[in-house]
Design a protein around this motif. Sequence first.
Motif, mmCIF file in Angstrom:
data_model
loop_
_atom_site.group_PDB
_atom_site.id
_atom_site.type_symbol
_atom_site.label_atom_id
_atom_site.label_comp_id
_atom_site.label_asym_id
_atom_site.label_seq_id
_atom_site.Cartn_x
_atom_site.Cartn_y
_atom_site.Cartn_z
ATOM 1 N N MET A 50 0.903 -1.273 -0.116
ATOM 2 C CA MET A 50 0.019 -0.090 0.123
ATOM 3 C C MET A 50 0.901 1.453 0.017
ATOM 4 O O MET A 50 0.382 2.383 -0.311
ATOM 5 C CB MET A 50 -0.891 0.058 1.199
ATOM 6 N N GLY A 51 2.211 1.204 0.427
ATOM 7 C CA GLY A 51 2.720 2.194 0.419
ATOM 8 C C GLY A 51 2.974 3.456 1.583
ATOM 9 O O GLY A 51 3.530 4.238 1.556
ATOM 10 N N TYR A 52 2.295 2.609 2.614
ATOM 11 C CA TYR A 52 2.343 3.583 3.793
ATOM 12 C C TYR A 52 1.862 2.672 5.112
ATOM 13 O O TYR A 52 1.549 1.715 4.991
ATOM 14 C CB TYR A 52 1.183 4.790 3.802
ATOM 15 N N ASN A 53 2.392 3.115 6.314
ATOM 16 C CA ASN A 53 2.394 2.351 7.357
ATOM 17 C C ASN A 53 0.892 2.104 7.937
ATOM 18 O O ASN A 53 0.246 2.980 7.964
ATOM 19 C CB ASN A 53 3.006 3.060 8.571
ATOM 20 N N LEU A 54 0.727 0.863 8.233
ATOM 21 C CA LEU A 54 -0.366 0.247 8.737
ATOM 22 C C LEU A 54 -0.795 0.829 10.171
ATOM 23 O O LEU A 54 -0.060 0.728 10.884
ATOM 24 C CB LEU A 54 -0.795 -1.191 8.818
ATOM 25 N N ASP A 55 -1.710 1.687 10.524
ATOM 26 C CA ASP A 55 -2.092 2.053 11.836
ATOM 27 C C ASP A 55 -3.015 1.023 12.429
ATOM 28 O O ASP A 55 -4.350 1.340 12.194
ATOM 29 C CB ASP A 55 -2.629 3.478 11.853
ATOM 30 N N LEU A 56 -2.871 0.416 13.164
ATOM 31 C CA LEU A 56 -3.497 -0.785 14.085
ATOM 32 C C LEU A 56 -4.182 0.050 15.316
ATOM 33 O O LEU A 56 -5.163 -0.691 15.708
ATOM 34 C CB LEU A 56 -2.700 -2.097 14.338
ATOM 35 N N GLU A 57 -3.648 1.135 15.545
ATOM 36 C CA GLU A 57 -4.373 1.718 16.856
ATOM 37 C C GLU A 57 -5.567 2.420 16.457
ATOM 38 O O GLU A 57 -6.323 2.436 17.285
ATOM 39 C CB GLU A 57 -3.257 2.559 17.392
ATOM 40 N N ASN A 58 -5.367 3.037 15.220
ATOM 41 C CA ASN A 58 -6.465 3.820 14.880
ATOM 42 C C ASN A 58 -6.755 3.691 13.335
ATOM 43 O O ASN A 58 -6.678 4.776 12.833
ATOM 44 C CB ASN A 58 -6.339 5.327 15.019
ATOM 45 N N PRO A 59 -7.284 2.483 12.868
ATOM 46 C CA PRO A 59 -7.510 2.464 11.655
ATOM 47 C C PRO A 59 -8.828 3.149 10.915
ATOM 48 O O PRO A 59 -9.799 3.347 11.661
ATOM 49 C CB PRO A 59 -7.786 0.518 11.363
ATOM 50 N N LYS A 60 -8.333 3.634 9.836
ATOM 51 C CA LYS A 60 -9.442 4.552 9.321
ATOM 52 C C LYS A 60 -9.853 4.086 7.856
ATOM 53 O O LYS A 60 -11.018 4.200 7.533
ATOM 54 C CB LYS A 60 -8.972 5.979 9.044
ATOM 55 N N THR A 61 -8.898 3.592 6.913
ATOM 56 C CA THR A 61 -9.552 3.198 5.755
ATOM 57 C C THR A 61 -9.894 1.796 5.644
ATOM 58 O O THR A 61 -9.896 0.929 6.678
ATOM 59 C CB THR A 61 -8.069 3.246 4.577
ATOM 60 N N LEU A 62 -10.726 1.407 4.672
ATOM 61 C CA LEU A 62 -11.318 0.166 4.497
ATOM 62 C C LEU A 62 -10.055 -0.843 4.549
ATOM 63 O O LEU A 62 -10.080 -2.015 5.219
ATOM 64 C CB LEU A 62 -12.103 0.033 3.042
ATOM 65 N N ASN A 63 -9.139 -0.828 3.890
ATOM 66 C CA ASN A 63 -7.895 -1.398 3.984
ATOM 67 C C ASN A 63 -7.309 -1.883 5.143
ATOM 68 O O ASN A 63 -6.797 -2.894 5.491
ATOM 69 C CB ASN A 63 -6.859 -1.192 2.734
#
Length: 312
Positions: A50-63
């Motif tokens: 995806m090209g950016y870091n996955l935010d597991l604390e505050n996920p916002k996007t569907l992916n």
Amino acid sequence: MKKLQDKAGKIYRNSDIGYYVVRPIYLIYQFILKFMPDKYIIKKQFKARMGYNLDLENPKTLNEKMNWLKLYNRKDLHTIVADKYKVRDYVEEKVGSKYLIPLVLETKDVNDIRPENFPKSNFIIKANHNSSGGLIVKDKSEVDWEAARKRFKRTLKENYFYSSREWQYKNIEPRIIAEELLTYEDGSIPEDYKFHCFNGKLAFIMIDFDRFGKLRTRNLYDKDWNLIPCNWGRPYGKDLERPDNLEEMIAVVEKLADDFIYVRVDLYLVKGKIYFGEITFHHNSGHQKFIQKEWDYKFGELLKIKELENEK
């Protein structure tokens, strides 16, 4: 990393030379993967795809939310419905057997993959425990049956969980199934109607065109069959008329999705009859870019995971 895994997997399954050259490396890699934490693998894959870091604390996007669900939404029922064989019982219980594609064969023994066990034409052979597609057969006299047995023998040894970290695949008992091949009157493969459901309700419908061709396209529609102005992984496809039995299709998928936070339910529509395809918990493993990035956030906002976050 995912693209490398996919290429290695195809060589491993489909080429004799590749199999014996790649197999030692593949097995070592799989062994190493088993000892890597799920969260580490999921975050590394997400950044690479995806090209950016996955935010597991505050996920916002569907992916992001799909990848969050990989870690924190794991139920035994997921394993059952991800199994392309056992899901048939789930579908029959929920909506009835009339939506099931006729089963041709079910076996754990690759030696059963022989011409005498199949009709003359129009069926697909596949594994129940992964997402690697299958062997489409339009004329069994043209099949290299020894190569087919070899291919599926290798497939049965794989555990898709370790490379994808999609937990529902981890404990599926591998087997081979064959189903009748659905086609239009001209012999072409029907479009996939992929119903994305959030919190048990339909969010949007995705139609894939020319799935096995080179010019693969895709349209997204809302529940009223209005085209959604976004591209998810592929360019727009042809205009498609609203199905006459769309309401029945929506009723079927919402019954099947009722037990889940996010799920994609695939249906086919052939000669006016609805058929169940499969249930998927993480579309494209949660690694498919939207051309219009704002739609990743718009859909992500609609998917509610707060209840699960409180349980975490």
